[in-house]
Design a protein around this motif. Structure first.
Motif, PDB file in Angstrom:
ATOM      1  N   PRO A 179       0.672  -1.150  -0.063  1.00 24.96           N
ATOM      2  CA  PRO A 179       0.013   0.080   0.104  1.00 24.96           C
ATOM      3  C   PRO A 179       0.867   1.355  -0.030  1.00 24.96           C
ATOM      4  O   PRO A 179       1.912   1.547   0.741  1.00 24.96           O
ATOM      5  CB  PRO A 179      -0.592  -0.104   1.393  1.00 24.96           C
ATOM      6  N   VAL A 180       0.755   2.237  -1.043  1.00 20.37           N
ATOM      7  CA  VAL A 180       1.523   3.432  -1.159  1.00 20.37           C
ATOM      8  C   VAL A 180       0.379   4.651  -1.212  1.00 20.37           C
ATOM      9  O   VAL A 180      -0.491   4.543  -1.938  1.00 20.37           O
ATOM     10  CB  VAL A 180       2.359   3.496  -2.532  1.00 20.37           C
ATOM     11  N   LEU A 181       0.602   5.467  -0.419  1.00 23.33           N
ATOM     12  CA  LEU A 181      -0.121   6.710  -0.152  1.00 23.33           C
ATOM     13  C   LEU A 181       0.474   7.757  -0.810  1.00 23.33           C
ATOM     14  O   LEU A 181       1.592   8.374  -0.134  1.00 23.33           O
ATOM     15  CB  LEU A 181      -0.430   7.005   1.485  1.00 23.33           C
ATOM     16  N   VAL A 182       0.213   8.386  -2.061  1.00 27.10           N
ATOM     17  CA  VAL A 182       0.977   9.434  -2.873  1.00 27.10           C
ATOM     18  C   VAL A 182       0.162  10.749  -2.559  1.00 27.10           C
ATOM     19  O   VAL A 182      -1.048  10.831  -2.905  1.00 27.10           O
ATOM     20  CB  VAL A 182       1.053   9.038  -4.273  1.00 27.10           C
ATOM     21  N   ALA A 183       0.942  11.651  -1.994  1.00 29.76           N
ATOM     22  CA  ALA A 183       0.201  12.873  -2.059  1.00 29.76           C
ATOM     23  C   ALA A 183       0.532  14.054  -2.800  1.00 29.76           C
ATOM     24  O   ALA A 183       1.793  14.115  -2.996  1.00 29.76           O
ATOM     25  CB  ALA A 183       0.248  13.274  -0.389  1.00 29.76           C
ATOM     26  N   ASP A 184      -0.122  14.595  -3.498  1.00 29.02           N
ATOM     27  CA  ASP A 184      -0.085  16.043  -4.389  1.00 29.02           C
ATOM     28  C   ASP A 184      -0.104  17.226  -3.277  1.00 29.02           C
ATOM     29  O   ASP A 184      -0.909  17.371  -2.460  1.00 29.02           O
ATOM     30  CB  ASP A 184      -0.819  15.995  -5.312  1.00 29.02           C
ATOM     31  N   THR A 185       1.007  18.056  -3.297  1.00 25.81           N
ATOM     32  CA  THR A 185       1.110  19.079  -2.392  1.00 25.81           C
ATOM     33  C   THR A 185       1.149  20.518  -3.101  1.00 25.81           C
ATOM     34  O   THR A 185       1.392  20.450  -4.609  1.00 25.81           O
ATOM     35  CB  THR A 185       2.447  19.191  -1.746  1.00 25.81           C
ATOM     36  N   ALA A 186       1.116  21.613  -2.523  1.00 25.68           N
ATOM     37  CA  ALA A 186       1.053  22.907  -3.129  1.00 25.68           C
ATOM     38  C   ALA A 186       2.598  23.231  -3.543  1.00 25.68           C
ATOM     39  O   ALA A 186       3.505  22.510  -3.085  1.00 25.68           O
ATOM     40  CB  ALA A 186       0.736  23.962  -2.032  1.00 25.68           C
ATOM     41  N   GLY A 187       2.713  24.065  -4.857  1.00 22.20           N
ATOM     42  CA  GLY A 187       3.882  24.357  -5.271  1.00 22.20           C
ATOM     43  C   GLY A 187       4.654  25.268  -4.271  1.00 22.20           C
ATOM     44  O   GLY A 187       4.184  26.127  -3.748  1.00 22.20           O
ATOM     45  N   LEU A 188       6.012  24.680  -3.959  1.00 22.67           N
ATOM     46  CA  LEU A 188       6.949  25.643  -3.031  1.00 22.67           C
ATOM     47  C   LEU A 188       7.355  27.117  -3.657  1.00 22.67           C
ATOM     48  O   LEU A 188       8.095  26.963  -4.654  1.00 22.67           O
ATOM     49  CB  LEU A 188       8.036  24.805  -2.734  1.00 22.67           C
ATOM     50  N   ARG A 189       6.931  27.911  -3.071  1.00 25.83           N
ATOM     51  CA  ARG A 189       7.317  29.390  -3.585  1.00 25.83           C
ATOM     52  C   ARG A 189       6.778  30.266  -2.511  1.00 25.83           C
ATOM     53  O   ARG A 189       6.035  30.191  -1.696  1.00 25.83           O
ATOM     54  CB  ARG A 189       6.807  29.794  -5.039  1.00 25.83           C
ATOM     55  N   GLU A 190       7.580  31.600  -2.535  1.00 27.48           N
ATOM     56  CA  GLU A 190       6.990  32.792  -1.803  1.00 27.48           C
ATOM     57  C   GLU A 190       5.564  33.194  -2.485  1.00 27.48           C
ATOM     58  O   GLU A 190       5.820  33.330  -3.568  1.00 27.48           O
ATOM     59  CB  GLU A 190       8.102  33.736  -1.771  1.00 27.48           C
ATOM     60  N   SER A 191       4.744  33.691  -1.667  1.00 29.35           N
ATOM     61  CA  SER A 191       3.702  34.032  -2.020  1.00 29.35           C
ATOM     62  C   SER A 191       3.051  35.033  -1.105  1.00 29.35           C
ATOM     63  O   SER A 191       2.815  34.636   0.168  1.00 29.35           O
ATOM     64  CB  SER A 191       2.556  33.212  -2.456  1.00 29.35           C
ATOM     65  N   PRO A 192       2.179  36.268  -1.257  1.00 24.96           N
ATOM     66  CA  PRO A 192       1.734  37.124  -0.840  1.00 24.96           C
ATOM     67  C   PRO A 192       0.311  36.580  -0.279  1.00 24.96           C
ATOM     68  O   PRO A 192      -0.471  37.128   0.438  1.00 24.96           O
ATOM     69  CB  PRO A 192       1.612  38.343  -1.485  1.00 24.96           C
TER      70      PRO A 192
END
Length: 446
Positions: free
Chosen positions: A269-282
């Motif tokens: 069993p593998v749980l794959v998670a998509d995450t928010a793009g890593l960047r600076e944001s206001p």
């Protein structure tokens, strides 16, 4: 132990070819005779019987169904009590009518896990076997099924009981040394006990040093996909999942929260998670998404770090700094990459294309290899729960104290604590404080 008789539907609710009702308790056989108007069949023999709404003496009784019935006489049953199974047609109206008839006969609807609780109370299963049974019911992959079945069949119980038996034998020697100091006891008695403690401590240490394989196999191997915005993380997740699990957009910052899918890779069993793009944001919401992405990556078993082939060899060095041994590095949009062997700081990148499917087989193979290496329990049955680990750590602490105890009385007390810690895992001591937690994992009818 309860004296009432309980019943429940042991198969999922809804429409099906066959539904199974289970009864357990002293009145199980009596109620079967009432519903069929026939004597009890021979134990453990499936036999066809017509079921009625009430006793044969009731002139207004109604035929409910034509069923297969099985009678299990105590103690040769799952719960250790008299048990009846009614295998009926699985139509909603039939199920409702039989449930009503059982209630009218004075039976009580079982609580979640009550059948298994009765099996424990009657010594049919210990706590480890019960937890293995719960895991077997919940298993979604082949590796989970194998692990759960080993535990349900008593492999882990046998291991812990062998340790417990050795400790009880050592404790008996200590008690003899305390109670009969003037008797002709072996001169090396204490040394023999210390050697037993040393060997057991080493075995338990080895058992604990398992990198939490069994627990990870129960819960799933965690993979976090991380990278800059618009590198194709969501598209890659959808490719792996074989469905549109995440929203894909050319607009940067579309993914704000963690989106997770379950994969079965070679039975693991593998749980794959998509995450928010890593960047600076206001944007405060996007900032929270980035924080969640970083947290997910921190606690993941593996990171899938994705770079953008459309702009290669440009990349964000801050993201490259997150490359370590617990990472697979991917260069997505490989159709734009001319470099045959792309690498970052000497680390090769796996070229894939979420759009065309190029390199996906290699990526799946890499993920499967990592999951198999992390989750394969080996020959010895694996620890599967935190409560097992905590009890074994208490046992190990008592053993280590006992080996250095200055007097036999203290050594014997540490041995008692070690025996008690092992007994709490299987239920061989008072464990009321953990019973409710364990049995709540079961569904009604089990």
């Amino acid at each position: 132990m309860s004296a009432d008789t309980i019943f429940a539907l042991a198969t999922p609710a809804g429409r099906s070819g066959v539904a199974v009702f289970r009864l357990s308790g002293p009145r199980s056989g009596e109620v079967l005779e009432t519903l069929t108007g026939r004597p009890l069949p021979r134990p453990r023999e499936a036999i066809r019987r017509r079921l009625f709404s009430s006793a044969a003496t009731d002139e207004h009784r109604i035929l409910l169904d034509d069923a297969l019935v099985i009678y299990f006489r105590a103690p040769a049953s799952f719960t250790g009590e008299d048990v009846v199974e009614l295998h009926v047609h699985g139509g909603p109206a039939i199920i409702a009518a039989i449930g009503k008839a059982l209630s009218a006969a004075g039976l009580r609807l079982a609580e979640a896990g009550e059948f298994t609780r009765r099996a424990f109370d009657h010594g049919k299963l210990d706590l480890l076997e019960i937890e293995g049974l719960a895991d077997l019911i919940a298993a979604e992959t082949e590796a989970q099924r194998r692990q759960a079945l080993r535990q349900a069949e008593g492999e882990l119980s046998a291991l812990y009981e062998s340790w417990r038996g050795a400790l009880i034998s050592a404790l008996a020697r200590m008690e003899a040394a305390i109670d009969f100091p003037d008797e002709d006891l072996p001169v090396d008695l204490i040394a023999l006990v210390d050697e037993t403690l040393r060997v057991l401590a080493r075995e338990i240490e080895t058992h604990l040093a398992d990198d939490h394989r069994g627990e990870m196999l129960r819960e799933g191997y965690s993979v976090a996909i991380i990278g800059a915005p618009n590198v194709g993380k969501s598209s890659l997740l959808n490719r792996l999942a074989g469905r549109e699990a995440a929203i894909v957009s050319a607009r940067a910052g579309t993914t704000r929260d963690v989106i997770e899918v379950k994969l079965d890779l070679a039975g693991y069993p593998v749980l794959v998670a998509d995450t928010a793009g890593l960047r600076e944001s206001p944007d405060e919401i996007e900032q929270e998404g980035v924080a969640r992405a970083l947290k997910r990556a921190e606690f993941a078993d593996l990171k899938l770090i994705v770079f953008d082939g459309a702009v290669w060899p440009d990349f964000d060095p801050a993201i490259a700094e997150r490359i370590d041994e617990a990472a697979i590095v991917v260069l997505n949009k490989a159709e734009f990459v001319a470099d045959p062997d792309p690498a970052i700081a000497g680390r090769p990148l796996l070229k894939v294309s979420a759009k065309t499917g190029l390199g996906l087989d290699a990526l799946v193979a890499a993920l499967t290899g990592r999951a198999a290496a992390a989750l394969n329990p080996g020959a010895q049955p694996a620890l599967t729960r935190l409560r097992h680990r905590a009890a074994l750590e208490r046992c190990l602490g008592a053993l280590n104290r006992g080996r250095t105890a200055p007097v036999v009385e203290l050594k014997a007390e540490d041995l008692r604590l070690a025996v008690q810690a092992l007994g709490r895992i299987t239920g061989r001591v008072e464990v009321d404080d953990v019973l409710d937690l364990i049995f709540r994992e079961f569904c009604i009818g089990k």
